[in-house]
Design a protein around this motif. Structure first.
Motif, PDB file in Angstrom:
ATOM      1  N   LYS A   1       3.141  11.037   6.383  1.00 10.91           N
ATOM      2  CA  LYS A   1       2.583  10.409   7.789  1.00 10.91           C
ATOM      3  C   LYS A   1       1.823   9.149   7.624  1.00 10.91           C
ATOM      4  O   LYS A   1       1.610   8.490   8.452  1.00 10.91           O
ATOM      5  CB  LYS A   1       1.718  11.633   8.373  1.00 10.91           C
ATOM      6  CG  LYS A   1       2.626  12.807   8.924  1.00 10.91           C
ATOM      7  CD  LYS A   1       1.471  14.015   9.467  1.00 10.91           C
ATOM      8  CE  LYS A   1       2.353  15.215   9.987  1.00 10.91           C
ATOM      9  NZ  LYS A   1       1.628  15.930  10.495  1.00 10.91           N
ATOM     10  N   VAL A   2       0.703   9.214   6.289  1.00 10.10           N
ATOM     11  CA  VAL A   2      -0.072   7.834   6.216  1.00 10.10           C
ATOM     12  C   VAL A   2       0.837   6.885   5.986  1.00 10.10           C
ATOM     13  O   VAL A   2       0.574   5.764   6.356  1.00 10.10           O
ATOM     14  CB  VAL A   2      -0.807   8.306   5.002  1.00 10.10           C
ATOM     15  CG1 VAL A   2      -1.742   7.172   4.708  1.00 10.10           C
ATOM     16  CG2 VAL A   2      -1.891   9.328   5.118  1.00 10.10           C
ATOM     17  N   SER A   3       2.077   6.901   5.309  1.00 12.28           N
ATOM     18  CA  SER A   3       2.999   5.895   5.257  1.00 12.28           C
ATOM     19  C   SER A   3       3.348   5.125   6.306  1.00 12.28           C
ATOM     20  O   SER A   3       3.395   3.829   6.529  1.00 12.28           O
ATOM     21  CB  SER A   3       4.223   6.493   4.153  1.00 12.28           C
ATOM     22  OG  SER A   3       3.831   6.706   2.846  1.00 12.28           O
ATOM     23  N   CYS A   4       3.876   6.262   7.404  1.00 13.30           N
ATOM     24  CA  CYS A   4       4.087   5.991   8.684  1.00 13.30           C
ATOM     25  C   CYS A   4       3.128   5.025   9.194  1.00 13.30           C
ATOM     26  O   CYS A   4       3.263   3.930  10.204  1.00 13.30           O
ATOM     27  CB  CYS A   4       4.771   7.099   9.436  1.00 13.30           C
ATOM     28  SG  CYS A   4       6.148   7.790   8.873  1.00 13.30           S
ATOM     29  N   THR A   5       1.818   5.573   9.258  1.00 17.83           N
ATOM     30  CA  THR A   5       0.689   5.001  10.015  1.00 17.83           C
ATOM     31  C   THR A   5       0.415   3.527   9.256  1.00 17.83           C
ATOM     32  O   THR A   5       0.120   2.704  10.120  1.00 17.83           O
ATOM     33  CB  THR A   5      -0.709   5.789   9.731  1.00 17.83           C
ATOM     34  OG1 THR A   5      -0.395   7.041  10.209  1.00 17.83           O
ATOM     35  CG2 THR A   5      -1.778   5.008  10.151  1.00 17.83           C
ATOM     36  N   LEU A   6       0.445   3.369   8.039  1.00 18.04           N
ATOM     37  CA  LEU A   6       0.334   2.122   7.266  1.00 18.04           C
ATOM     38  C   LEU A   6       1.522   1.279   7.831  1.00 18.04           C
ATOM     39  O   LEU A   6       1.161   0.021   8.377  1.00 18.04           O
ATOM     40  CB  LEU A   6       0.570   2.082   5.999  1.00 18.04           C
ATOM     41  CG  LEU A   6       0.512   0.804   5.029  1.00 18.04           C
ATOM     42  CD1 LEU A   6      -0.848   0.083   5.498  1.00 18.04           C
ATOM     43  CD2 LEU A   6       0.667   1.230   3.720  1.00 18.04           C
ATOM     44  N   LEU A   7       2.522   1.412   8.128  1.00 26.86           N
ATOM     45  CA  LEU A   7       3.664   0.830   8.607  1.00 26.86           C
ATOM     46  C   LEU A   7       3.533   0.265  10.123  1.00 26.86           C
ATOM     47  O   LEU A   7       3.842  -1.108  10.414  1.00 26.86           O
ATOM     48  CB  LEU A   7       5.157   1.304   8.522  1.00 26.86           C
ATOM     49  CG  LEU A   7       5.528   1.639   6.997  1.00 26.86           C
ATOM     50  CD1 LEU A   7       6.735   2.365   6.907  1.00 26.86           C
ATOM     51  CD2 LEU A   7       5.780   0.313   6.563  1.00 26.86           C
TER      52      LEU A   7
ATOM     53  N   ALA B   1       6.116  -8.091   0.665  1.00 29.04           N
ATOM     54  CA  ALA B   1       4.522  -8.474   0.346  1.00 29.04           C
ATOM     55  C   ALA B   1       3.489  -7.989   1.176  1.00 29.04           C
ATOM     56  O   ALA B   1       2.556  -7.820   0.568  1.00 29.04           O
ATOM     57  CB  ALA B   1       4.857 -10.051   0.350  1.00 29.04           C
ATOM     58  N   GLN B   2       3.839  -7.760   2.545  1.00 29.91           N
ATOM     59  CA  GLN B   2       2.804  -6.908   3.382  1.00 29.91           C
ATOM     60  C   GLN B   2       2.383  -5.707   2.714  1.00 29.91           C
ATOM     61  O   GLN B   2       1.358  -5.279   2.911  1.00 29.91           O
ATOM     62  CB  GLN B   2       3.283  -7.174   4.651  1.00 29.91           C
ATOM     63  CG  GLN B   2       3.283  -8.340   5.347  1.00 29.91           C
ATOM     64  CD  GLN B   2       3.825  -8.214   6.779  1.00 29.91           C
ATOM     65  OE1 GLN B   2       5.030  -8.216   7.075  1.00 29.91           O
ATOM     66  NE2 GLN B   2       2.491  -8.254   7.734  1.00 29.91           N
ATOM     67  N   ILE B   3       3.287  -5.106   2.367  1.00 33.90           N
ATOM     68  CA  ILE B   3       3.154  -3.483   1.762  1.00 33.90           C
ATOM     69  C   ILE B   3       2.538  -3.596   0.511  1.00 33.90           C
ATOM     70  O   ILE B   3       1.437  -2.805   0.574  1.00 33.90           O
ATOM     71  CB  ILE B   3       4.487  -2.744   1.709  1.00 33.90           C
ATOM     72  CG1 ILE B   3       5.092  -2.554   3.311  1.00 33.90           C
ATOM     73  CG2 ILE B   3       4.331  -1.402   1.241  1.00 33.90           C
ATOM     74  CD1 ILE B   3       6.532  -2.000   3.361  1.00 33.90           C
TER      75      ILE B   3
ATOM     76  N   LEU C   1       0.724  -2.359  10.192  1.00 33.54           N
ATOM     77  CA  LEU C   1       1.508  -3.671   9.710  1.00 33.54           C
ATOM     78  C   LEU C   1       2.363  -4.126  10.475  1.00 33.54           C
ATOM     79  O   LEU C   1       2.989  -5.461  10.337  1.00 33.54           O
ATOM     80  CB  LEU C   1       2.101  -3.598   8.316  1.00 33.54           C
ATOM     81  CG  LEU C   1       0.824  -3.191   7.135  1.00 33.54           C
ATOM     82  CD1 LEU C   1       1.846  -2.894   5.766  1.00 33.54           C
ATOM     83  CD2 LEU C   1      -0.086  -4.236   7.046  1.00 33.54           C
ATOM     84  N   GLY C   2       2.998  -3.561  11.562  1.00 32.80           N
ATOM     85  CA  GLY C   2       3.806  -4.070  12.570  1.00 32.80           C
ATOM     86  C   GLY C   2       5.279  -3.804  12.058  1.00 32.80           C
ATOM     87  O   GLY C   2       6.005  -4.476  12.434  1.00 32.80           O
TER      88      GLY C   2
END
Length: 451
Positions: free
Chosen positions: A41-47, A89-91, A50-51
């Motif tokens: 879920k945190v991975s999805c929140t981060l993405l 690069a953003q990730i 970042l748009g």
């Protein structure tokens, strides 16, 4: 028969042990699965931040935890399906920042309720002149996170959500928001309820406004204003009282033996207010109620002023025609008083109004000037009349000086001596930001004072 019973007991004991071990294995497995679910879920929140929300289905399909997402590297992200070099690069860059956090664990869309406790390691240098106070305290923030229910307390994820707050009325410049701040991380206090603790250790100098009109018989409310960090708002989380308010504020040393102040009790006010940017933030105003011990000023200031003014009456012991002796006696005490005030000026508050001590200073100077004027004027009055006027002036001035001095200080000393910390403070009405009445809690040994 005895052997048979012994064997049965051993078998039962072994069976119970196996069940417990199996239950523990189930708990650990559940904890691992729960952590993986939360991490995805945190991975999805981060993405989403970042748009890059187009990659969310890929992450969900492959159960890519946030730890894995940030450590896959360029090739690993390509294998997962994130092929755009800019997106990769953003990730990777996001992993170098501290904004990777789970969203606030709201229930039914309501703000997370964060309960607050404070523990003081120091409350010192309450400065009457500069209107400041030095404090070292621990701010403990408690909240429940449903996603942490059943998790291993020894394996709290670094990305778990936590509230951020600071001391708003700090004037120290050693930290980002004023003062020295040390975060102790997040601890899982109760796995059954998902109770979490985020402890902040702060060492700051705060602005401490005082009402000094009754100085040195004044009381003060040392206010520590805890404010939500501006990166969040009251829609995310709110500060609320701790369940056990009697020890919501604690001292970890013998606060009862401070020299100038008596530390009596505390009150706490929790409220939300709109800031200058139009955003609503949550606040906690913790008030430590203290009362000054006035004896230092009585011995070092009031008594010397009383004696120097009393010595001014020595000019009445000279005859009315001894102008030089009378004038010298009155002028000497006046100059002595001025010098005393100059020496003690660093100990006196600098206010735009008269304190009790200021009124006494002015009164002493007025009496001394009156004695000096009478000593000089009577030279021009016939001797018989001068003696009568001189005697009457001495009696009236001495009586007025004694009465005013006693009236100013004796009742206040008496009420101070019988005052009790169990009585709510009178100098500061215990009311909240919006006029709500606040409860008053007394500091007691082994309840909220430990040493």
């Amino acid at each position: 028969m005895a052997d048979t019973v012994s064997v049965e007991v051993d078998v039962d004991t072994t069976f119970d042990t196996d069940v417990k071990e199996e239950e523990e294995e189930i708990d650990l497995k559940f904890s691992f699965e729960k952590r993986l679910e939360n991490s995805v879920k945190v991975s999805c929140t981060l993405l989403d931040k970042l748009g890059l929300e187009q990659y969310i289905p890929t992450v969900q399909k492959n159960n890519v935890a946030i730890e894995a997402l940030l450590n896959l590297g360029y090739e690993g992200l390509t294998d997962v399906g994130i092929k755009d070099p800019v997106h990769r690069a953003q990730i990777i860059a996001a992993g170098a920042h501290d904004f990777i956090r789970a969203p606030p664990p709201k229930v039914d869309g309501k703000p997370v309720e964060v309960r607050l406790k404070m523990g003081f390691a120091r409350l010192a240098r309450i400065n009457t002149v500069d209107l400041t106070c030095d404090i070292k305290l621990f701010v403990d923030l408690y909240w429940n996170d449903p996603s942490m229910i059943g998790m291993d307390p020894d394996n709290v994820p670094p990305y778990v959500w936590r509230p951020n707050a600071y001391i708003y009325n700090s004037i120290d410049k050693t930290g980002e928001n004023g003062g020295k701040v040390n975060e102790h991380g997040v601890s899982l206090m109760d796995s059954k309820t998902g109770l979490l603790l985020h402890a902040l250790e702060l060492e700051v100098t705060i602005s401490n406004e005082m009402d000094l009109r009754r100085f040195p018989f004044d009381a003060d409310a040392v206010e520590i204003l805890v404010l939500q960090d501006e990166t969040e708002n009251a829609d995310d989380w709110v500060l609320r009282p701790h369940e056990n308010m009697e020890n919501a504020i604690q001292f970890f040393y013998n606060v009862f033996e401070t020299t100038e102040w008596s530390v009596n009790g505390f009150s706490m006010d929790f409220f939300e207010n709109i800031g200058g940017n139009g955003v609503k933030y949550t606040h906690c105003n913790a008030m430590i109620h203290i009362q000054r011990r006035p004896l230092f000023y009585m011995w070092k200031l009031v008594l010397p002023l009383f004696l120097t003014t009393a010595f001014a009456f020595g000019s009445f012991f000279f005859t009315t025609d001894e102008l030089e002796a009378r004038a010298n006696a009155a002028a000497t005490t006046l100059l002595t008083t001025v010098a005393l005030i100059y020496v003690l000026s660093n100990e006196l508050p600098k206010t735009n109004y008269q304190t009790l001590i200021d009124w006494f200073l002015v009164f002493c100077l007025v009496v001394q000037v009156a004695v000096w004027l009478i000593s000089n004027i009577l030279v021009f009055v016939p001797e018989d009349e001068a003696k009568d006027i001189d005697r009457m002036a001495a009696i009236i001035l001495a009586a007025a000086f004694s009465f005013v001095t006693l009236a100013l200080f004796v009742p206040r000393l008496y009420f101070w001596s019988i005052s009790s910390k169990f009585s709510p403070p009178t100098a500061y009405p215990v009311v909240g930001r919006y006029g709500n009445k606040l409860d008053y809690y007394v500091f007691k040994e082994n309840l909220n004072v430990w040493y």
